[in-house]
Design a protein around this motif. Structure first.
Motif, PDB file in Angstrom:
ATOM      1  N   LEU A   1     104.931 -24.988  22.465  1.00  0.00           N
ATOM      2  CA  LEU A   1     104.579 -23.636  22.909  1.00  0.00           C
ATOM      3  C   LEU A   1     104.969 -23.306  24.294  1.00  0.00           C
ATOM      4  O   LEU A   1     104.776 -24.162  25.344  1.00  0.00           O
ATOM      5  N   ASP A   2     105.637 -22.363  24.533  1.00  0.00           N
ATOM      6  CA  ASP A   2     106.417 -21.807  25.598  1.00  0.00           C
ATOM      7  C   ASP A   2     105.800 -20.476  26.424  1.00  0.00           C
ATOM      8  O   ASP A   2     105.264 -19.733  25.637  1.00  0.00           O
ATOM      9  N   ASP A   3     105.798 -20.782  27.703  1.00  0.00           N
ATOM     10  CA  ASP A   3     105.347 -19.453  28.618  1.00  0.00           C
ATOM     11  C   ASP A   3     103.993 -19.069  28.381  1.00  0.00           C
ATOM     12  O   ASP A   3     103.756 -17.865  28.227  1.00  0.00           O
ATOM     13  N   LEU A   4     102.902 -20.063  28.481  1.00  0.00           N
ATOM     14  CA  LEU A   4     101.459 -19.712  28.413  1.00  0.00           C
ATOM     15  C   LEU A   4     100.896 -19.741  29.837  1.00  0.00           C
ATOM     16  O   LEU A   4     101.318 -20.463  30.726  1.00  0.00           O
ATOM     17  N   ASP A   5      99.899 -19.011  30.070  1.00  0.00           N
ATOM     18  CA  ASP A   5      99.351 -18.863  31.344  1.00  0.00           C
ATOM     19  C   ASP A   5      98.442 -19.971  31.252  1.00  0.00           C
ATOM     20  O   ASP A   5      98.012 -20.558  30.185  1.00  0.00           O
ATOM     21  N   LEU A   6      97.570 -20.360  32.336  1.00  0.00           N
ATOM     22  CA  LEU A   6      96.708 -21.589  32.479  1.00  0.00           C
ATOM     23  C   LEU A   6      95.459 -21.146  31.510  1.00  0.00           C
ATOM     24  O   LEU A   6      95.070 -22.187  30.797  1.00  0.00           O
ATOM     25  N   LYS A   7      95.079 -19.991  31.461  1.00  0.00           N
ATOM     26  CA  LYS A   7      93.817 -19.678  30.693  1.00  0.00           C
ATOM     27  C   LYS A   7      94.348 -20.199  29.093  1.00  0.00           C
ATOM     28  O   LYS A   7      93.305 -21.145  28.422  1.00  0.00           O
ATOM     29  N   LYS A   8      95.409 -19.533  28.729  1.00  0.00           N
ATOM     30  CA  LYS A   8      95.512 -20.016  27.239  1.00  0.00           C
ATOM     31  C   LYS A   8      95.950 -21.344  27.023  1.00  0.00           C
ATOM     32  O   LYS A   8      95.845 -21.969  26.055  1.00  0.00           O
ATOM     33  N   SER A   9      96.334 -22.172  27.930  1.00  0.00           N
ATOM     34  CA  SER A   9      96.833 -23.472  27.989  1.00  0.00           C
ATOM     35  C   SER A   9      95.508 -24.381  27.987  1.00  0.00           C
ATOM     36  O   SER A   9      95.556 -25.094  27.091  1.00  0.00           O
ATOM     37  N   LYS A  10      94.610 -23.798  28.882  1.00  0.00           N
ATOM     38  CA  LYS A  10      93.437 -24.577  28.837  1.00  0.00           C
ATOM     39  C   LYS A  10      92.577 -24.535  27.403  1.00  0.00           C
ATOM     40  O   LYS A  10      92.023 -25.412  26.857  1.00  0.00           O
ATOM     41  N   LEU A  11      92.684 -23.414  26.583  1.00  0.00           N
ATOM     42  CA  LEU A  11      92.137 -23.193  25.266  1.00  0.00           C
ATOM     43  C   LEU A  11      92.802 -23.886  24.549  1.00  0.00           C
ATOM     44  O   LEU A  11      92.162 -24.478  23.436  1.00  0.00           O
ATOM     45  N   VAL A  12      94.113 -24.052  24.315  1.00  0.00           N
ATOM     46  CA  VAL A  12      94.821 -24.911  23.367  1.00  0.00           C
ATOM     47  C   VAL A  12      94.348 -26.361  23.611  1.00  0.00           C
ATOM     48  O   VAL A  12      93.970 -27.012  22.639  1.00  0.00           O
ATOM     49  N   ALA A  13      94.276 -26.806  24.740  1.00  0.00           N
ATOM     50  CA  ALA A  13      94.069 -28.317  25.011  1.00  0.00           C
ATOM     51  C   ALA A  13      92.453 -28.529  24.875  1.00  0.00           C
ATOM     52  O   ALA A  13      92.131 -29.865  24.741  1.00  0.00           O
ATOM     53  N   LYS A  14      91.794 -27.698  24.834  1.00  0.00           N
ATOM     54  CA  LYS A  14      90.385 -27.795  24.690  1.00  0.00           C
ATOM     55  C   LYS A  14      90.086 -28.025  23.351  1.00  0.00           C
ATOM     56  O   LYS A  14      89.363 -28.805  22.856  1.00  0.00           O
ATOM     57  N   LYS A  15      90.887 -27.241  22.461  1.00  0.00           N
ATOM     58  CA  LYS A  15      90.403 -27.471  21.152  1.00  0.00           C
ATOM     59  C   LYS A  15      91.388 -28.502  20.330  1.00  0.00           C
ATOM     60  O   LYS A  15      91.057 -28.971  19.337  1.00  0.00           O
ATOM     61  N   TYR A  16      92.758 -28.469  20.724  1.00  0.00           N
ATOM     62  CA  TYR A  16      93.637 -29.544  20.092  1.00  0.00           C
ATOM     63  C   TYR A  16      94.144 -30.482  20.902  1.00  0.00           C
ATOM     64  O   TYR A  16      94.520 -30.261  22.144  1.00  0.00           O
ATOM     65  N   SER A  17      94.467 -31.625  20.564  1.00  0.00           N
ATOM     66  CA  SER A  17      95.412 -32.789  21.346  1.00  0.00           C
ATOM     67  C   SER A  17      96.680 -32.034  21.762  1.00  0.00           C
ATOM     68  O   SER A  17      97.494 -31.608  21.089  1.00  0.00           O
ATOM     69  N   SER A  18      96.667 -32.206  23.271  1.00  0.00           N
ATOM     70  CA  SER A  18      97.967 -31.353  23.741  1.00  0.00           C
ATOM     71  C   SER A  18      98.439 -32.064  25.059  1.00  0.00           C
ATOM     72  O   SER A  18      97.623 -32.793  25.680  1.00  0.00           O
ATOM     73  N   LEU A  19      99.597 -31.771  25.789  1.00  0.00           N
ATOM     74  CA  LEU A  19     100.260 -32.188  26.866  1.00  0.00           C
ATOM     75  C   LEU A  19     100.426 -30.739  27.567  1.00  0.00           C
ATOM     76  O   LEU A  19     101.325 -29.859  26.943  1.00  0.00           O
ATOM     77  N   VAL A  20     100.028 -30.419  28.759  1.00  0.00           N
ATOM     78  CA  VAL A  20     100.264 -29.252  29.378  1.00  0.00           C
ATOM     79  C   VAL A  20     101.217 -29.534  30.701  1.00  0.00           C
ATOM     80  O   VAL A  20     100.709 -30.385  31.403  1.00  0.00           O
ATOM     81  N   ILE A  21     102.154 -28.758  30.782  1.00  0.00           N
ATOM     82  CA  ILE A  21     103.174 -28.983  31.730  1.00  0.00           C
ATOM     83  C   ILE A  21     103.300 -27.390  32.680  1.00  0.00           C
ATOM     84  O   ILE A  21     103.410 -26.379  31.832  1.00  0.00           O
ATOM     85  N   GLU A  22     103.209 -27.639  33.862  1.00  0.00           N
ATOM     86  CA  GLU A  22     103.421 -26.327  34.809  1.00  0.00           C
ATOM     87  C   GLU A  22     104.948 -26.342  35.009  1.00  0.00           C
ATOM     88  O   GLU A  22     105.218 -26.951  35.631  1.00  0.00           O
ATOM     89  N   THR A  23     105.564 -25.062  34.606  1.00  0.00           N
ATOM     90  CA  THR A  23     106.946 -25.048  34.812  1.00  0.00           C
ATOM     91  C   THR A  23     107.104 -24.095  35.968  1.00  0.00           C
ATOM     92  O   THR A  23     108.138 -24.213  36.749  1.00  0.00           O
ATOM     93  N   SER A  24     106.069 -23.329  36.313  1.00  0.00           N
ATOM     94  CA  SER A  24     106.445 -22.503  37.616  1.00  0.00           C
ATOM     95  C   SER A  24     104.927 -21.892  37.847  1.00  0.00           C
ATOM     96  O   SER A  24     103.913 -22.068  36.813  1.00  0.00           O
ATOM     97  N   LYS A  25     104.737 -21.210  39.036  1.00  0.00           N
ATOM     98  CA  LYS A  25     103.414 -20.877  39.357  1.00  0.00           C
ATOM     99  C   LYS A  25     102.639 -20.007  38.104  1.00  0.00           C
ATOM    100  O   LYS A  25     103.270 -18.863  37.809  1.00  0.00           O
ATOM    101  N   GLY A  26     101.770 -20.384  37.427  1.00  0.00           N
ATOM    102  CA  GLY A  26     101.149 -19.526  36.480  1.00  0.00           C
ATOM    103  C   GLY A  26     101.800 -19.524  35.114  1.00  0.00           C
ATOM    104  O   GLY A  26     101.355 -18.932  34.095  1.00  0.00           O
ATOM    105  N   ASN A  27     102.928 -20.323  35.000  1.00  0.00           N
ATOM    106  CA  ASN A  27     103.515 -20.380  33.611  1.00  0.00           C
ATOM    107  C   ASN A  27     103.574 -21.923  33.220  1.00  0.00           C
ATOM    108  O   ASN A  27     103.853 -22.854  33.991  1.00  0.00           O
TER     109      ASN A  27
END
Length: 264
Positions: free
Chosen positions: A88-114
């Motif tokens: 999944l590409d180009d998610l803000d922090l809020k959506k990234s946290k929603l995904v990680a809260k519900k499903y097993s995930s790895l979250v990477i920050e590629t730039s500020k806010g992305n």
């Protein structure tokens, strides 16, 4: 976490989630100040593919050397492998946290806010199935439509993004439920509408057919091509064990079009 430890954690995460091999690609500049929209200003090193965990780890010093000298470093599960990881590409922090809260995930920050998120499915998926899942998630606002490919490269954390002039950082890894790519085909996957703040369900549970029609309607209204919609439906129908997947896909698309074109 030190950059090298972030890179190692990312590598280990993939292999801990049933990935057998990784591809590592580097984008190397030909000039001092490359224009990333001009392909004549850089070239790709793509020879490092389908590497096991030990070989990827041994490649880190080479990647660090190239990164210090202006190259960008990317990673993905091997493009021809059948594996359970969705990009999944180009998610803000809020959506990234929603995904990680519900499903097993790895979250990477590629730039500020992305952010980029690697989502773990409960099923091993081929490239076509990964593309179909990405299209669905993109239609719900959980990925950039331009990154739908089934084998898209993601940023390798622990290295600098020269395009954005910032470091790519390891943010989070979660061990929540696995994402069912074969069942989640129409409902809002992150409880955005099905549950109000108080937590009580406000919609009657739809049948699978109703969810499929709702998803087709969403895509038609968005302007997706009927061919892409039909192909996605067919892939999901095969995955769910439909006896006549092609006919089911055509019938569902026809119903959605008729509903959309009806005067009422």
């Amino acid at each position: 976490m030190k950059p090298i430890d972030q890179s190692k954690a990312m590598i280990s995460w993939f292999f801990d989630h049933d990935v057998c091999g990784l591809d590592v690609h580097l984008r190397v500049p030909k000039v001092a100040l490359p224009d990333y929209n001009n392909q004549d200003d850089w070239f790709w090193i793509t020879e490092h593919e389908n590497l096991d965990q030990e070989k990827v780890m041994s490649l880190l010093d080479f990647c660090k050397h190239k990164n210090v000298n202006g190259s960008d470093v990317f990673i993905r599960p091997h493009r021809n492998e059948v594996h359970p990881i969705l990009f999944l590409d180009d998610l803000d922090l809020k959506k990234s946290k929603l995904v990680a809260k519900k499903y097993s995930s790895l979250v990477i920050e590629t730039s500020k806010g992305n952010h980029q998120v690697w989502l773990v499915a409960s099923n091993r998926l081929d490239k076509g199935q990964r593309m179909a899942s990405q299209r669905l998630l993109s239609s719900l606002g959980y990925s950039d439509s331009g990154s739908i490919s089934g084998d898209h490269l993601g940023r390798f954390c622990g290295f600098k993004s020269h395009k954005r002039n910032c470091w790519v950082n390891f943010v989070d890894r979660s061990t929540s439920s696995l994402y069912d790519a074969f069942q989640n085909t129409g409902a809002d996957l992150f409880d955005k509408h099905l549950y109000p703040p108080g937590g009580a369900r406000v919609e009657k549970e739809k049948t699978q057919s109703e969810r499929d029609i709702s998803e087709v309607l969403r895509k038609l209204k968005r302007g997706d091509s009927r061919t892409d919609i039909l192909n996605d439906l067919y892939i999901f129908s095969v995955s769910r064990g439909k006896r006549t997947p092609r006919q089911y896909a055509e019938r569902t698309l026809k119903k959605a079009i008729a509903y959309l074109e009806s005067p009422n």
